[in-house]
Design a protein around this motif. Structure first.
Motif: not given
Length: 576
Positions: A284-290, A316-325, A340-345, A454-457
């Motif tokens: 979703x966050x990628x889909x909501x990229x500009x 991952x869902x950064x704050x701005x993307x989460x707002x839009x979603x 959130x935004x953290x890799x698996x251990x 980016x962290x998401x990437x």
DNA sequence: AAAAAAC
């Protein structure tokens, strides 16, 4: 200049036919010491879904000894304990019965929203409580799904109760099934075209950011669709054309598509989405990229059914993307599994210093000259760099090198994925196109050859390994130029239970000015590199490799030092 | 903050 254009379109430099001879030569000359340098490649065939997927939930023995990093494991165990405590303290998603006895990450789950449906920890419970068609449950079992993962246990009931959902769950934890299972259950039966409840036209739509991912989701659909005449369309120019026939169009059940393909179809007038009752945005966050947002909004707006259910999924869902979603959803429930935004251990991560760009190739070549677990996924920042790195690896005698980026033809891309699925690729050089969603079960190692932007990437790239409870390993190269972004990634690594050298965490937070400066430098470098690559002079390139191999001596010294420091120091308690 | 991906 022309060469550069060719390159940008892709495939020009990494021409399989052109290098076939070289590859075969290398194959022969190296066939004797094959077994010693390279471990046997793990294929999807060796690790069927049915055997491995739920080791994650069951705490099974899927663990492999990838390295002897016991510190990592100890750290991981501590992290897991913390998570369990959190789960109990919040009393959210604390299961009573049917919970697999587990010593593996039972990650904390939070579900927020109005009237959150109860989580269900077995598929059988789901079947009885929600009256899921028995055929669907059979298909589930036949596909090897035995026990719901966290996101499945929480997400499926929410979607079955026709609620909107924002689901955040780490890479490789079964998000696809979380939305596909309720999708099939809700659709109940294929649209015959005469059932007034079903209406006319496609009833469910799944959007994904890349063709490869859409294809993979379609494959998952087909597993669940066994034995019934569902019409599930993987959207492409060709399949879109078949919908010109109204009789076909009216009976479609599910469409899987990328956004722009969908927009094109809407504009052609051959498609209506007014009967869509279920809309899913994967990644979703990628889909909501500009760049995607306007297209996605257009598609969402076209889904005009009054009771359309919307769901967004990502790791991952950064704050701005989460707002839009959240603004797009109606009375949503937000489910977060793990952090959130953290890799698996499960993914053992490390950073490797390589001084500058020209030191990367020798570092990688040295890495590949030692035993490694194929297939390895190597991420670079641009298409030309992917093509040229793949070529240089081939020229350097590395076996079974593949390349995949969006500048390649549809067929080249499909072939590359297919080789990957068959375990024929040992080293796959790729761009962001492969960073999200792709599930290659054999991938044990990811190398970030170019530092993620980016962290998401970062989270998504390294999430190509460590899937469904397996362990994985991720190495990230960094140069002096990457310094401004190093600390951010280091903190992410730390948070997920791996260790980083102490000095990195002591780096000052770079100012915005500095970051902008670095961005410009990098951009100029990228352009120069692209120009350099544009000159298709093989001899020169060979010289370049030799030159960089000479530089390797010097380059590897600091690299080794970093690695050792990384192992020796445990600075986990100082995390921000 | 920037490249990639989408047709």
């Amino acid at each position: 200049m022309e060469a550069f254009h060719l390159l940008s379109r892709g495939g020009a430099l990494f021409d399989k036919k052109r290098f076939k001879k070289d590859v075969q030569l290398f194959d022969k000359s190296k066939s004797q010491d094959k077994g010693k340098g390279v471990a046997k490649p793990a294929t999807d065939g060796e690790l069927p879904t049915e055997l491995d997927f739920f080791k994650y939930a069951q705490g099974g023995s899927a663990k492999r000894k990838t390295d002897g990093d016991s510190q990592h494991k100890a750290k991981k165990a501590r992290l897991d304990e913390d998570m369990d405590v959190d789960e109990d303290a919040e009393n959210v998603g604390a299961p009573e019965e049917g919970e697999p006895s587990s010593s593996v990450p039972r990650q904390r789950v939070t579900a927020k929203g109005n009237n959150v449906p109860e989580a269900l920890y077995t598929f059988a419970e789901l079947g009885s409580k929600y009256n899921i068609p028995s055929r669907l449950l059979q298909n589930l079992e036949a596909s090897g799904y035995k026990q719901p993962t966290g996101i499945q246990a929480h997400g499926v009931p929410i979607l079955l109760e026709h609620r909107d959902l924002a689901a955040i769950s780490p890479t490789g934890t079964g998000k696809t099934l979380s939305y596909l299972l309720p999708l099939f259950a809700s659709l109940a039966a294929p649209n015959s075209g005469s059932n007034p409840e079903h209406g006319r036209g496609v009833r469910a739509l799944v959007l994904a950011p890349t063709r490869e991912l859409a294809h993979q989701i379609h494959n998952e659909c087909l597993k669940l669709a066994q034995g019934r005449k569902w019409r599930i369309v993987l959207f492409s120019k060709a399949t879109a054309a078949t919908l010109a026939d109204k009789n076909v169009r009216d009976k479609v059940d599910i469409i899987i598509s990328t956004p722009l393909r969908m927009v094109a179809a809407l504009q052609s007038g051959n498609l209506e989405l007014s009967n869509v009752r279920h809309l899913v945005l994967d990644e979703a966050d990628r889909m909501l990229d500009p760049e995607f947002l306007e297209q996605v909004r257009e598609v969402v707006a076209a889904c005009s059914h009054p009771r359309v259910q919307k769901a967004v999924f990502s790791a991952t869902l950064p704050a701005n993307a989460e707002k839009i979603a959240m603004d797009m959803l109606t009375d949503p429930i937000r489910v977060v599994v793990g952090l959130k935004d953290t890799p698996l251990p499960l993914i053992a991560q490390s950073l490797t210093y390589v001084h500058d760009d020209s030191s990367k190739l020798p570092t990688l070549l040295q890495y590949l000259a030692q035993p490694y677990n194929p297939p390895v996924l190597v991420f670079v920042s641009t298409q030309p760099r992917a093509s040229s790195l793949a070529e240089e690896l081939v020229l350097s005698g590395v076996q079974n090198v593949d390349c995949l980026h969006a500048g390649m033809s549809k067929k080249e891309r499909e072939d590359a994925v297919s080789r990957m699925r068959k375990g024929e690729s040992w080293v796959m050089v790729t761009t962001e196109v492969m960073a999200r969603g792709m599930d290659f079960k054999g991938v044990r190692e990811v190398i970030n050859y170019d530092f993620p932007q980016s962290v998401q990437s970062y989270v998504h790239r390294i999430g190509r390994t460590g899937r469904a409870g397996r362990e994985g390993k991720a190495v990230t190269y960094f140069t002096d130029e990457d310094a401004p972004f190093l600390k951010t990634i280091a903190n992410v690594i730390l948070q997920s239970g791996s260790t980083v050298p102490d000095w990195i965490l002591k780096l000052p937070k770079p100012s915005k000015m500095k970051r902008r400066e670095m961005g410009k430098v990098k951009r100029a470098d990228a352009v120069n590199a692209a120009r350099r690559i544009g000159r298709q002079d093989a001899i020169k390139k060979r010289d370049m490799i030799k030159g960089s191999q000479r530089r390797k001596e010097r380059a590897m010294q600091p690299a080794r030092r970093q690695r050792d420091e990384g192992k020796a120091s445990d600075v986990g308690e100082d995390a921000e």
